[in-house]
Design a protein around this motif. Sequence first.
Motif, PDB file in Angstrom:
ATOM      1  N   ARG A   1     -64.388   4.467 -64.437  1.00  0.00           N
ATOM      2  CA  ARG A   1     -65.515   4.538 -63.489  1.00  0.00           C
ATOM      3  C   ARG A   1     -66.545   3.493 -63.878  1.00  0.00           C
TER       4      ARG A   1
ATOM      5  N   ASP B   1     -70.114   2.148 -62.666  1.00  0.00           N
ATOM      6  CA  ASP B   1     -71.252   2.320 -61.749  1.00  0.00           C
ATOM      7  C   ASP B   1     -71.880   0.966 -61.479  1.00  0.00           C
TER       8      ASP B   1
ATOM      9  N   ARG C   1     -70.277  -9.558 -61.721  1.00  0.00           N
ATOM     10  CA  ARG C   1     -69.769 -10.116 -62.988  1.00  0.00           C
ATOM     11  C   ARG C   1     -68.937  -9.087 -63.731  1.00  0.00           C
ATOM     12  N   LYS C   2     -69.425  -7.849 -63.743  1.00  0.00           N
ATOM     13  CA  LYS C   2     -68.689  -6.805 -64.467  1.00  0.00           C
ATOM     14  C   LYS C   2     -67.301  -6.597 -63.850  1.00  0.00           C
TER      15      LYS C   2
ATOM     16  N   HIS D   1     -86.424  -0.026 -59.663  1.00  0.00           N
ATOM     17  CA  HIS D   1     -86.856  -1.122 -60.528  1.00  0.00           C
ATOM     18  C   HIS D   1     -86.750  -2.466 -59.834  1.00  0.00           C
TER      19      HIS D   1
ATOM     20  N   LYS E   1     -82.356   8.741 -63.702  1.00  0.00           N
ATOM     21  CA  LYS E   1     -82.206   7.316 -63.398  1.00  0.00           C
ATOM     22  C   LYS E   1     -83.441   6.773 -62.693  1.00  0.00           C
TER      23      LYS E   1
ATOM     24  N   SER F   1     -86.560   6.607 -64.991  1.00  0.00           N
ATOM     25  CA  SER F   1     -86.382   5.532 -65.979  1.00  0.00           C
ATOM     26  C   SER F   1     -86.686   4.182 -65.366  1.00  0.00           C
ATOM     27  N   ARG F   2     -86.236   3.998 -64.153  1.00  0.00           N
ATOM     28  CA  ARG F   2     -86.358   2.687 -63.523  1.00  0.00           C
ATOM     29  C   ARG F   2     -87.725   2.465 -62.883  1.00  0.00           C
TER      30      ARG F   2
ATOM     31  N   MET G   1     -82.571   1.357 -70.005  1.00  0.00           N
ATOM     32  CA  MET G   1     -83.035   2.393 -69.084  1.00  0.00           C
ATOM     33  C   MET G   1     -83.427   1.815 -67.722  1.00  0.00           C
ATOM     34  N   LYS G   2     -83.881   0.590 -67.723  1.00  0.00           N
ATOM     35  CA  LYS G   2     -84.307  -0.034 -66.460  1.00  0.00           C
ATOM     36  C   LYS G   2     -83.141  -0.665 -65.690  1.00  0.00           C
ATOM     37  N   HIS G   3     -82.145  -1.153 -66.413  1.00  0.00           N
ATOM     38  CA  HIS G   3     -81.124  -1.970 -65.753  1.00  0.00           C
ATOM     39  C   HIS G   3     -79.730  -1.362 -65.704  1.00  0.00           C
ATOM     40  N   CYS G   4     -79.445  -0.433 -66.574  1.00  0.00           N
ATOM     41  CA  CYS G   4     -78.056   0.049 -66.666  1.00  0.00           C
ATOM     42  C   CYS G   4     -77.901   1.431 -66.048  1.00  0.00           C
ATOM     43  N   LEU G   5     -76.682   1.765 -65.733  1.00  0.00           N
ATOM     44  CA  LEU G   5     -76.377   3.092 -65.196  1.00  0.00           C
ATOM     45  C   LEU G   5     -75.372   3.839 -66.064  1.00  0.00           C
ATOM     46  N   TRP G   6     -74.708   3.111 -66.964  1.00  0.00           N
ATOM     47  CA  TRP G   6     -73.601   3.728 -67.708  1.00  0.00           C
ATOM     48  C   TRP G   6     -74.050   4.862 -68.631  1.00  0.00           C
TER      49      TRP G   6
ATOM     50  N   PHE H   1     -76.001   7.158 -67.941  1.00  0.00           N
ATOM     51  CA  PHE H   1     -76.322   8.363 -67.176  1.00  0.00           C
ATOM     52  C   PHE H   1     -75.093   8.963 -66.501  1.00  0.00           C
ATOM     53  N   HIS H   2     -73.958   8.842 -67.124  1.00  0.00           N
ATOM     54  CA  HIS H   2     -72.799   9.538 -66.565  1.00  0.00           C
ATOM     55  C   HIS H   2     -73.060  11.047 -66.598  1.00  0.00           C
TER      56      HIS H   2
ATOM     57  N   ASP I   1     -69.273  -3.496 -69.638  1.00  0.00           N
ATOM     58  CA  ASP I   1     -70.705  -3.177 -69.695  1.00  0.00           C
ATOM     59  C   ASP I   1     -71.332  -3.753 -70.963  1.00  0.00           C
TER      60      ASP I   1
ATOM     61  N   VAL J   1     -71.968  -7.628 -70.670  1.00  0.00           N
ATOM     62  CA  VAL J   1     -73.127  -7.957 -69.835  1.00  0.00           C
ATOM     63  C   VAL J   1     -74.428  -7.565 -70.535  1.00  0.00           C
TER      64      VAL J   1
ATOM     65  N   ARG K   1     -81.575   6.299 -80.252  1.00  0.00           N
ATOM     66  CA  ARG K   1     -82.636   6.539 -79.266  1.00  0.00           C
ATOM     67  C   ARG K   1     -82.027   6.849 -77.881  1.00  0.00           C
TER      68      ARG K   1
ATOM     69  N   LEU L   1     -82.508  10.163 -75.645  1.00  0.00           N
ATOM     70  CA  LEU L   1     -83.068  10.178 -74.284  1.00  0.00           C
ATOM     71  C   LEU L   1     -82.094  10.728 -73.258  1.00  0.00           C
TER      72      LEU L   1
END
Lengths: 529, 116, 462
Positions: free
Chosen positions: A276, A278, A292-293, A345, A370, A373-374, B17-22, B24-25, B64, B67, B97, B101
């Motif tokens: 998965r 995201d 890119r990912k 964000h 999410k 955080s953003r 926390m601002k850019h990633c989603l992984w 928060f699975h 992930d 990147v 950390r 979180l």
Amino acid sequence: MAYHEFDCSTCIPERKKHAVLKGPEETLADALPAGYLSTIPGSISERGCAYCGAKHVIGTPMKDVIHISHGPVGCTYDTWQTKRYISDNDNFQLKYTFATDMKEKHVIFGAEKLLKQNILEAFKAFPNIKRMSIYQTCASALIGDDISAIAQEVMEELPDVDIFVCNSPGFRGPSQSGGHHTICIAWLNDKVGTVEPKITSDYVINYVGEYNIQGDQEVMQDYFKRMGIQVLSTFTGNGSYDDLRAMHRAHLNVLECARSSEYLCNELRVRYGIPRLDIDGFGFEPLSASLRKVGLFFGIEDRAEEIIREETARWKPELDWYKERLHGKKVCLWPGGSKLWHWAHVIHEEMGVEVVSVYTKFGHQGDMEKGISRAEEGALAIDDPNELESLEAMYKLKPDCIFTGKRPGEFAKKIRVPYLNAHGYHNGPWKGFEGWVRFARDIYNAIYSPVHQLAMVDISKDEIPTDRGFVTRRMLSDKNLGEEVRNAPGLRQYTGKFDLIPDLRNKTAKDYPYLRQDAPEELEQQETA
Amino acid sequence: MESLMKDRIEQLVNYIMKHCLWQFHSRTWDRERQNREILTKTLEILCDESVMPEDRLDRCHWVDAVVLAESYRKHYPWINNLSTVEITSLMKGVHARIDFLTITGSLNLELTDEHY
Amino acid sequence: MACNVMEKPRAGVINPIFTCQPAGAQFASIGIKDCIGIVHGGQGCVMFVRLIFSQHFKESFELASSSVHEEGAVFGALRRVEEGVDVLLMRYPHVKVIPIITTCSTEIIGDDIDGLVIKLNEGLLKEKYSDREVYLVPIHSPSFVGSMISGYDSAVKDIVKYFATKEEPNGKVNLFTGWVNPGDVTALKHLLKEMDIDATVLFEIEEFDSPLMPDGQHVSHGETTIEDLQSTANATASIALNRYEGGKAAQYLEQEFNVPATLGPTPIGIRNTDSFLQTLKQITGKPISPSLVKERGIAVDALTDLAHMFLAEKKVAIYGNPDLVIGLAQFCIDLEMKPVLLLLGDDNPFYVDDPRIKELKENVDWDMDIVTNADLWVMEDRIKNTGLELDLILGHSKGRFSSIDHKIPMVRVGFPTYDRAGMFRHPVVGYAGATWLAEEMANALFTDMEYKGNREWSLNVW
């Protein structure tokens, strides 16, 4: 972060745990709004039901399917023509909707016979459509009709049809989210693995949680195809029923709206070992990272970079034109679920606006994690907002624009706050590089509308200028900008077409040189169950 | 020194926390796996170790990580001047950390649901 | 060559013309001042109805839900209504009227809302809200009976029945407008004013077309007051313009309080408006004013410009609310047009005996089918598969793709009309409505002629 109590909700103190103000030096571990809890009756919440979550949000974007609801006519009528999920098969799923029209006698004596008659009639009316989804409603759930048994019976009688049954009555769970869950799991259990697909690329993905609002899916699919990737299925926007039965054969699940369909990706991971990933389809930087990912996963990141370079060069000057003019504008990000984190964000980063509040109608705590955080410090996060709270928040925060649904947009209008449709978009698609510029353009058009300015005037009290015949948006937006910004070389307003989708649909195999041009004929899709 | 380290950890955590989603699975076990796999690989990449994903699940973590490591190098150039030991200790702090979180300190009641 | 009345030949519905009863009850509810209804059922039953009201009127209306979830569906959900009433009263201090509107789910589980209202009147309202004027009105609107039309009709009756109180005669006429638009109410009130007649208009929904004010304080809602509703029992007479939308309430007042009721006609077109004025004259003894003679003249003048040159022979299909469909068909016939297909979207058994439908059966000299319990597929199937040729469609927005895909011009009329701007502002009733309708139809045909290159040059001179 502190829990926030609305003045209008002091009499329902349980609401206090549903709103949080993001304070300095505080983290998610200090406070998090409660989510996905029972709605307070009479609070005038904005939530819908689990039937609409299943049928309307997730089921119906599937394009080559007769979508029939088993119950009284209202559920069908009410959820028909209220969304903008288009398709490349002439919008069959938008144009036709089917109800079994359950009446009092059926409630008393059962409606299974009626259901069967309906199924046969529907296939007869549309002889080219061989796939059907049946959705349970409150009424058919309460009288206990065995929809699956009837579907099975018909499939035995008509071997060329396939029927999916979704038992998600309106009362199942606190909101539409219950329906998202039910339909994901039902699809996985009943349909995934029953078709063996035609594989035409070494790089195969499912694109999950994408509903093709105003063509989003087609924009993203174009990028994937330009990279030589086969989009085996899309769950569910512009998606095809049989392709979705073959989801188990993808190498990667690319997940967009985790709120509505993370369940599916999680289970596909467990059951079929498909990872998965995201992603964010919105915003230059997040979209670039996402492409890119996907490229890296298949070892074709150079192809992603080619697209990113090309698209950024084409569209960034236009995005930046709007950013200069939207800088510091306050917005409330008030969608249904996933957009609160997709946008929180990046809209600040790339358009310069301040997100002063995020809310979610049907999200869970994971979405708030999410989103908060953003979001930047000072943002007010609200779960399951009700009408008085939304009004109170707008009076307090004084946003320049809110992104929400059509109806809440109407009461925002009354207090002179312009709105953009966060669900159906104004003039989307808003995904993709060009789409993101269209979003910025739509925000600009809303905030700097001369009509909006006129709405602020009280002719009985205010001084009325008599030397003005009109005002342009730029007279408003550029008033306080320096000359170097106003006429910055290289920046320009949006130059795309009114509708960008036809050009995508007109592309041919030649436009996708990385895709295999000579897919062997013997690789046909095969039904296996 | 300690406060510099803390500040740097905070910067890197904030970026995630601002850019990633992984991170928060859906469930605790997902987040433990995601944080561990992705942050370990990020550390290895930042230390110029070669990372060879074992299978496609592992490769997805690696993606992930690649990147993230690139972004760190771009947005926090000081990271390029750190020694392997320093990076290791830094990323250990980031991992702890992020775990706090998103898992141990998380108030998300759904993390412990048995089912998806 | 004849007019046939038949039922839809299928059991199911493909593209429905109507939604279900609770929507009708909700439409009645928003017509009352200081009123917020609670719909007892799943949340979608409110959320989507509010959405369609806002799609149509481009305004937001207040309606609440009892938010029945799983445990309520299993064990009964009356507790949710109790809590809902309390929450609503606490947070909306101006609210006086709370209709409690049932749905399919809560009717099937058998929640006793009548008993609950008694309980709340004796308990919650006495204990906590003794200083407030509060009326809880139970309205049964199971979705598996009738349609939004019968839901509206029953709800109006239930509301009138709840409030009507016999006192001194008030000398007014009760005017039940039926399911109409703000523009219609304005047009009707204009006719009453010209006749110098004092009427109680049910419901006063002109404010549905509400302003965007500089003070930023405006909530769209109806203006019918509790006093208006109470005094319906004391009127000289009732007129229900639409037999199937308000007729029940008028008949109730006749039976219970001897207020004589006139059902119809729906004042669509010149002839029906004449007939409406005649009824008013008979009831009140007041003459039809010269101003109305002139107004009628302007309308007839406009129709004369259009009827025999452009509208004659045009084949038209009409669907929507039954009284609207019948009224439009009658008007079209006066304009020399040929209604060939009328779709009535529910299973009301009284349609076949409707005197207006009998009149059509007796006098129409071309093929006309009137289909009851119809859906929009009845029309599209005929266009697609059995060679039905149409010059024009009259109906609401849910049928828009039948028009678009088959390139048949369409005039949006009825509810909902969300795909055209401002339709709710224009009347279809009265002389003004007749003019507007005829000119809309003509302009739709003109545009179509131009797009298709079909005698478009003829518009150079007329």
